[in-house]
Scaffold this motif. Structure first.
Motif, PDB file in Angstrom:
ATOM      1  N   SER A   1       7.010  -6.860 -11.238  1.00 58.15           N
ATOM      2  CA  SER A   1       5.592  -7.094 -10.948  1.00 58.15           C
ATOM      3  C   SER A   1       4.833  -7.596 -12.168  1.00 58.15           C
ATOM      4  O   SER A   1       5.007  -7.083 -13.273  1.00 58.15           O
ATOM      5  CB  SER A   1       4.932  -5.806 -10.456  1.00 58.15           C
ATOM      6  OG  SER A   1       3.551  -6.036 -10.275  1.00 58.15           O
TER       7      SER A   1
ATOM      8  N   LYS B   1       4.040  -6.755  -1.205  1.00 62.92           N
ATOM      9  CA  LYS B   1       3.621  -5.993  -0.008  1.00 62.92           C
ATOM     10  C   LYS B   1       4.759  -5.749   0.973  1.00 62.92           C
ATOM     11  O   LYS B   1       4.829  -4.703   1.611  1.00 62.92           O
ATOM     12  CB  LYS B   1       2.471  -6.716   0.686  1.00 62.92           C
ATOM     13  CG  LYS B   1       1.871  -5.929   1.836  1.00 62.92           C
ATOM     14  CD  LYS B   1       0.590  -6.558   2.337  1.00 62.92           C
ATOM     15  CE  LYS B   1       0.083  -5.867   3.604  1.00 62.92           C
ATOM     16  NZ  LYS B   1      -0.479  -4.531   3.390  1.00 62.92           N
TER      17      LYS B   1
ATOM     18  N   LYS C   1       2.288  -0.817  -4.213  1.00 60.71           N
ATOM     19  CA  LYS C   1       2.784  -2.187  -4.088  1.00 60.71           C
ATOM     20  C   LYS C   1       1.731  -3.173  -4.582  1.00 60.71           C
ATOM     21  O   LYS C   1       0.589  -3.142  -4.108  1.00 60.71           O
ATOM     22  CB  LYS C   1       3.115  -2.475  -2.620  1.00 60.71           C
ATOM     23  CG  LYS C   1       4.158  -1.516  -2.041  1.00 60.71           C
ATOM     24  CD  LYS C   1       4.600  -1.913  -0.647  1.00 60.71           C
ATOM     25  CE  LYS C   1       3.554  -1.678   0.411  1.00 60.71           C
ATOM     26  NZ  LYS C   1       4.050  -1.948   1.779  1.00 60.71           N
TER      27      LYS C   1
END
Ligand SMILES: Cc1ncc(C[n+]2csc(CCOP(=O)(O)OP(=O)(O)O)c2C)c(N)n1
Ligand SMILES: [Mg+2]
Length: 597
Positions: free
Chosen positions: A281, A244, A239
């Protein structure tokens, strides 16, 4: 009945769904504040201590609600103060609108008091849309475009309003050439790749024997889908910091954080995988991803400009993460070989034991800071929101905080700015007053600006349905994260003139302003203090006398860093003795070649 430009602005923002604005007043924006007052609570105004904090709050509002965040400030200094908080939103792709005042139209260009070229100033941070109004009939489309651009493109936008204009009578645009006729409303589209692109992605993932998944903030709304994919592919999931809360840490294949603040299993997952699936991400450090050519890559992101910039991906999918993963799932074959998954689970078992051992070591000069977050993990309520500042606490937040399903977590990710944890925690509480909120902060960041925002907490906490709001301060009298960076990255001893910071009784300050204060200088008391704080009838500041000599080191140390660090210890580091002792307890095997952990 006639209304002013300010009244129209507030009405229109309300029509767009805005219900709360963070900010600070000044004569450059009084016309809008007058309108806010006349609107009698249609939109709530929350007064921060500083405009930068108001912008952090707007950014956090967007993060914790998915809605537009709005902040407001006066001309000149007020507008300038917003900038860092706005960059925080911009770097983390949060929709935030800044409304700022400007000098009167007739004075512009006259080196007038508080006259700053705001369009030039906002051009970078709010480049998607930064406009200054000049006539009343313009305000309607400026608000509509500023809001729609911010939410539709996930960007920061700015509206600059000369002060005399704010009190003029609003005029609807005339039906003639050279006018704009705009409307309210935006529905996010369902974005899913074409079937043949999904199939290409599935082919890559099906061919892999060791699949690694990396999730970021873009996967926060896709927990079930990521779990389903990870289980089908026998994959491990790392992560990024902003992701998170995407997956709970009790899943045995979740390797936790990645990067400088990350875990060893995440590092191994990336260096040993043959296939990488990256979901939502922008994690920046490529050296923590597979080596180019080692793994085949698939990436999913809602923003095309975030694709294939950290690792050259074979399949680049633009899509909403949950929708895309749902469409991908039926195309994936269940892995029958479970060896990779077993390896990952083994690494994780060892890692949690290692973290526990590190957390339970005694500090040489104060409480071992890892212990503070380690003790929080089993106690943190599953509906809690946790924020972290930038500093050594971000390491313990990243590694030692075990996220439970239902929690929310965030920090200043892309900008990694100090001073965000308390304003984030305040915005979290306004957005979700029924949830307990916990901010983890260093003493440097506390002194920089978080401390003043405790006054905001003391001003508003009685309005919150659940008063539990906790700020834990690591008082280590040091800008510790940077002290360690000086040692490990630069090979320099601690530079006391830049690194030492004065000790301040944070818990007593809290008590002085009507909050509750705890002081902890014995690690054995940490668990009980969390229990008391989590049962408190008012907001709490926990001040921990923390050991600055515990190294917040990356999960793997390069030989060059190890050498640099070893050298500093013999070059007159003022904390030399205790650093050596604490480091020996923590990670000497990783730092000094030839020693075992
Ligand atoms: C606005 C801003 N200034 C400087 C930095 C660089 N920086 C990152 S962490 C840090 C030290 C933080 O010290 P403190 O808050 O005391 O936390 P500690 O590391 O000591 O636990 C600094 C100076 C930053 N990230 N943001
Ligand atoms: Mg500190």
């Amino acid at each position: 009945m006639s209304i002013t430009v300010g009244d129209f602005l507030i009405d229109r923002l309300h029509a767009w769904g805005v219900r709360r604005i963070y900010g600070y007043p000044g004569d450059g924006i009084n016309g809008v504040f007058g309108a806010l007052n006349r609107a009698k609570g249609k939109i709530e105004f929350i007064q921060a201590r500083h405009e930068e904090m108001a912008a952090f709050m707007a950014s956090a509002h967007a993060k914790f609600t998915g809605e537009l965040g709005v902040c407001i400030a006066t001309s000149g200094p007020g507008a300038a103060h917003l900038i860092t908080g706005l960059y925080d939103a911009r770097l983390d792709h949060m929709p935030v609108l800044a409304i700022v005042g400007q000098q009167a139209r007739a004075a512009l260009g006259g080196h007038y008091q508080q006259e700053v070229d705001l369009q030039a100033m906002f051009k970078d941070v709010a480049g998607a849309f930064a406009q200054q109004a000049s006539v009343p009939s313009q305000i309607r489309h400026l608000v509509d475009r500023a809001v729609r651009t911010a939410i539709g493109e996930r960007k920061v936008t700015a509206l600059i309003l000369p002060n005399d204009l704010q009190d003029l009578e609003y005029e609807a645009p005339a039906r003639k050439h050279g006018t704009l006729h705009s409307g309210v409303g935006f529905s996010a589209p369902k974005v899913v790749p074409y079937a043949n692109d999904l199939q290409r992605a599935a082919d890559v993932l099906n061919a892999g024997k060791k699949v690694a998944i990396l999730v970021g903030a873009g996967a926060l709304q896709a927990t079930d889908e990521v779990i389903a994919i990870a289980e089908k592919l026998g994959a491990g999931v790392a992560k990024a910091l902003l992701g998170k809360a995407a997956l709970p840490d009790d899943l045995p294949y979740v390797t936790g954080s990645i990067g400088l603040l990350g875990t060893e299993p995440s590092y191994k997952l990336m260096t040993e995988c043959d296939t990488l699936l990256m979901i939502g991400s922008g994690f920046p450090y490529s050296e923590f991803l597979p080596k180019e050519g080692q793994a085949r890559g698939v990436q999913i992101d809602i923003k095309p400009d975030m694709l294939s910039i950290r690792y050259p991906m074979e399949v680049n999918l633009v899509g909403d993460s949950a929708e895309t993963l749902r469409a991908l799932l039926p195309l994936l074959e269940e892995k029958t070989d479970h060896a990779w998954r077993k390896d990952i689970e083994g690494w994780m078992g060892d890692w949690w034991k290692k973290l526990e051992k590190r957390a339970l070591e005694a500090g040489t000069t104060g409480v071992n800071p890892q212990r503070t977050v380690w003790e929080l993990s089993p106690r943190v309520p599953s509906n809690a929101i946790v924020t972290s500042d930038s500093g050594s606490c971000a390491n313990w937040y990243a590694r030692d905080l075990k996220v439970k399903r239902g929690m929310m977590c965030s920090l200043s990710g892309g900008l990694a700015s100090m001073g965000a944890a308390v304003p984030y925690a305040i915005a979290a509480k306004f957005a979700h007053p029924e949830r307990p909120v916990i901010a983890l902060v260093g003493d440097g960041a506390m002194q920089m600006n978080n401390m003043a925002e405790l006054i905001t907490v003391s001003k508003y906490w009685k309005q919150w349905s659940d008063p539990r709001w906790i700020c834990m301060v690591l008082n280590n009298e040091d800008l510790n994260q940077v002290t360690w960076e000086q040692r490990v990255m630069n090979g320099d001893p601690k530079f006391e003139a830049s690194q030492d910071i004065p000790s301040v009784p944070y818990h007593r300050f809290a008590e002085m302003i009507g909050l509750r204060g705890f002081y902890v200088d014995d690690a054995e008391r940490m668990a009980a203090v969390w229990d008391e704080a989590l049962a408190s009838d008012r907001p709490v500041v926990i001040e921990v006398k923390a050991d600055p000599n515990v190294p917040p080191l990356p999960p793997h140390i390069t030989l060059q860093q190890a050498k640099a660090f070893a050298t500093t210890l013999f070059e007159g580091d003022p904390n030399q003795r205790n650093v050596i002792i604490d480091t020996a307890k923590q990670v000497i095997g990783a730092v000094l070649p030839g020693h075992k952990d």
